[in-house]
Design an enzyme around this catalytic site. Structure first.
Site, PDB file in Angstrom:
ATOM      1  CG  ASP A 266      -2.131   0.922   1.136  1.00 26.70           C
ATOM      2  OD1 ASP A 266      -3.226   0.500   0.755  1.00 26.70           O
ATOM      3  OD2 ASP A 266      -1.899   2.263   0.990  1.00 26.70           O
ATOM      4  CG  ASN A 294       3.174   4.135  -7.032  1.00 30.26           C
ATOM      5  OD1 ASN A 294       2.209   3.213  -7.614  1.00 30.26           O
ATOM      6  ND2 ASN A 294       3.307   5.091  -7.433  1.00 30.26           N
ATOM      7  CB  ALA A 295       0.086  -0.998  -6.250  1.00 27.36           C
ATOM      8  CG  ASP A 315     -10.283  -3.401  -3.001  1.00 26.88           C
ATOM      9  OD1 ASP A 315     -10.756  -2.992  -3.828  1.00 26.88           O
ATOM     10  OD2 ASP A 315     -10.397  -3.576  -1.616  1.00 26.88           O
ATOM     11  CB  CYS A 355     -14.556   0.719  -5.160  1.00 27.98           C
ATOM     12  SG  CYS A 355     -13.496   1.914  -5.024  1.00 27.98           S
TER      13      CYS A 355
HETATM   14  N1  SAH Z   1      -8.543  -3.845   0.176  1.00 26.82           N
HETATM   15  C1  SAH Z   1      -8.884  -2.777   1.296  1.00 26.82           C
HETATM   16  C2  SAH Z   1      -9.266  -1.566   0.755  1.00 26.82           C
HETATM   17  C3  SAH Z   1      -8.341  -0.856  -0.452  1.00 26.82           C
HETATM   18  S1  SAH Z   1      -8.756   0.979  -0.276  1.00 26.82           S
HETATM   19  C4  SAH Z   1      -9.734  -3.424   2.054  1.00 26.82           C
HETATM   20  O1  SAH Z   1     -10.440  -4.633   1.626  1.00 26.82           O
HETATM   21  O2  SAH Z   1     -10.262  -2.855   3.287  1.00 26.82           O
HETATM   22  C5  SAH Z   1      -7.618   1.513  -1.361  1.00 26.82           C
HETATM   23  C6  SAH Z   1      -6.054   1.621  -1.143  1.00 26.82           C
HETATM   24  O3  SAH Z   1      -5.287   1.721  -2.120  1.00 26.82           O
HETATM   25  C7  SAH Z   1      -5.859   2.373   0.185  1.00 26.82           C
HETATM   26  O4  SAH Z   1      -5.281   1.978   1.139  1.00 26.82           O
HETATM   27  C8  SAH Z   1      -4.574   3.616  -0.392  1.00 26.82           C
HETATM   28  O5  SAH Z   1      -3.822   3.937   0.522  1.00 26.82           O
HETATM   29  C9  SAH Z   1      -4.038   2.589  -1.660  1.00 26.82           C
HETATM   30  N2  SAH Z   1      -3.521   3.488  -2.607  1.00 26.82           N
HETATM   31  C10 SAH Z   1      -3.802   4.223  -3.379  1.00 26.82           C
HETATM   32  N3  SAH Z   1      -2.940   4.419  -4.357  1.00 26.82           N
HETATM   33  C11 SAH Z   1      -2.108   3.422  -4.376  1.00 26.82           C
HETATM   34  C12 SAH Z   1      -0.834   3.289  -5.052  1.00 26.82           C
HETATM   35  N4  SAH Z   1      -0.444   3.791  -6.299  1.00 26.82           N
HETATM   36  N5  SAH Z   1      -0.294   1.953  -4.765  1.00 26.82           N
HETATM   37  C13 SAH Z   1      -0.503   1.038  -3.765  1.00 26.82           C
HETATM   38  N6  SAH Z   1      -1.478   1.672  -2.845  1.00 26.82           N
HETATM   39  C14 SAH Z   1      -2.376   2.671  -3.040  1.00 26.82           C
END
Ligand code: SAH
Length: 411
Positions: A266, A294-295, A315, A355
């Site tokens: 994350d 950063n994913a 997600d 979402c």
């Molecule tokens: N899977 C979680 C919800 C995810 S919400 C659950 O089940 O509760 C989306 C998440 O993506 C957030 O925590 C945010 O910090 C993260 N995020 C946003 N952009 C990102 C990126 N570029 N790389 C990694 N994480 C990211």
């Protein structure tokens, strides 16, 4: 007898008087059939005239151009959505007890479909309470009033929660930009006696820290509750990569369901710290760890390095909040799913969600198909689900159907 009849007469008379004093909103002759088919929003350009002066937030009564009753709802002349209907019942009295009974029936519905501890107690329009969100986390409640009309009723809502649940705490998470469109400030804080907002909830037999005050949105994503169970079989003995993990719930479920190793990514340091704590809370820290990354970058890099996982789970957040930038969202979903697919071993699985209500289910499937084509992988659908049923879908309101949860097998 005489007495009760006259009391009834007086009641009817008062009712008549109260609706007489209500502001009337008369619709244009040609309005979209949407409103009559059950959609609760009235846009400013659908209104022919207003009889009375709207100050904003009050309950008004809506009629068609030929004086047929449509419904009662709260108005806000500052908003594009000038009325949000609360009821189609001409005799309904909108007062404190109206909201108490509404909340009672919301809870009855959730219990009926099997929720006992944590659930979205009120899902706005889908529960006939436009722009009201209430999440229940066992004995704690988080509330969002996102329109002026419902914001006015906050004390009544708090009283209703007290009466129905005698909660340990109620917290307001109105730190949401959309409130500004209604002329409302962003704010958050206690609506009950102050309490420790870092609580522990239980889901599917696992335990999670939830931070009601500092967490994202209302603190926790309840809408994926059922979907988290859907990964049970595919993660057994698997090496799993999760991205966009937030509190780490999918990943901790994967470890609990028997994954060999789980790595979660994350971009938020706070989310990563919380997810690692949650892994420890469940004694799964040896097989499940989270890192800040950063994913988009990491998944691309690992594809180059030919890293492989049995299961990849994505997600991401909504890549757009407006139709104007829908293309940005499409590109984002395609890109991240393409990168995710490349990391899946032949015969492994991609678990992927979206979402935003701006990407309808069919479009999401098309995006995934495009990603597979570009990744030169063949895919087959294992399951395709939506949000859990404590977030019910109203067919007349497409945007209530917002979550897409897909598992595909990747060859
Ligand atoms: N899977 C979680 C919800 C995810 S919400 C659950 O089940 O509760 C989306 C998440 O993506 C957030 O925590 C945010 O910090 C993260 N995020 C946003 N952009 C990102 C990126 N570029 N790389 C990694 N994480 C990211």
């Amino acid at each position: 007898m005489t007495l009760s009849v006259s009391a009834f007469g007086l009641y009817v008379c008062l009712l008549g008087l109260s609706s007489l004093h209500m502001i009337k909103v008369v619709l244009k002759r040609k309005i979209a059939p949407r409103v009559l088919l059950g959609h609760p929003w009235i846009f400013a350009n659908e209104v022919e005239r207003v009889e009375g002066e709207l100050s904003g937030g009050e309950v008004v009564v809506v009629y068609t151009h030929d004086q047929k009753f449509v419904g009662q709802g709260y108005a806000n002349p500052r908003s594009q959505i000038v009325v949000r209907l609360l009821t189609r019942d001409a005799g309904a009295v909108i007062d404190e007890s109206f909201f108490l009974e509404k909340l009672r029936s919301c809870w009855e519905y959730r219990k009926r479909i099997g929720y006992t501890e944590n659930c979205r107690l009120v899902f706005g329009e889908a529960d006939g309470l436009p722009q009201l969100i209430i999440d229940k986390f066992n004995d704690y409640f988080v509330l969002q009033t996102l329109a002026l009309g419902i914001d006015r009723w906050k004390p009544a809502l708090v009283n209703a929660l007290q009466e129905l649940f005698a909660p340990k705490g109620i917290y307001e998470r109105n730190d949401v930009p959309v409130r500004e469109l209604e002329g409302l400030p962003q704010q958050k804080g206690f609506l009950s006696e102050p309490f420790d907002t870092r609580i522990i909830i239980e889901e599917n037999g696992l335990r999670f820290y939830v931070d009601l005050a500092q967490g994202q949105k209302t603190g926790y994503f309840l809408d994926q509750q059922d979907n988290r169970r859907a990964i049970r079989s595919i993660v057994k003995d698997a090496d799993v990569l999760g991205a966009f993990t937030y509190t780490g719930t999918f990943e901790i479920h994967a470890a609990h369901y028997g994954a060999r190793s789980v790595l979660g990514l994350d971009i938020s340091a706070q989310a990563v710290a919380q997810a690692n704590e949650n892994a420890r809370l469940n004694g799964l820290q040896d097989r499940c760890r989270f890192e800040e990354a950063n994913a988009f970058d990491v998944l691309k890099q690992w594809a180059k390095e030919k890293k492989q996982f049995d299961v990849v789970m994505l997600d991401p957040p909504a890549f757009t909040k407006s139709r104007a930038t829908l293309q940005k969202a499409i590109t984002g979903y395609k890109e991240i799913n393409l990168r995710g697919m490349k990391l899946v071993k032949p015969g492994g699985f991609l678990v992927t969600s979206s979402c935003t209500n701006l990407v309808p289910p069919e479009l999401f499937l098309e995006i995934i198909a495009m990603a597979a084509k570009d990744a030169r992988r063949s895919i087959r659908q294992v399951c395709f689900q939506t949000q859990s049923p404590d977030h019910p879908i109203i067919p007349a309101m497409e945007n209530t159907h917002y979550l897409k949860f897909l598992i595909i097998q990747v060859q």
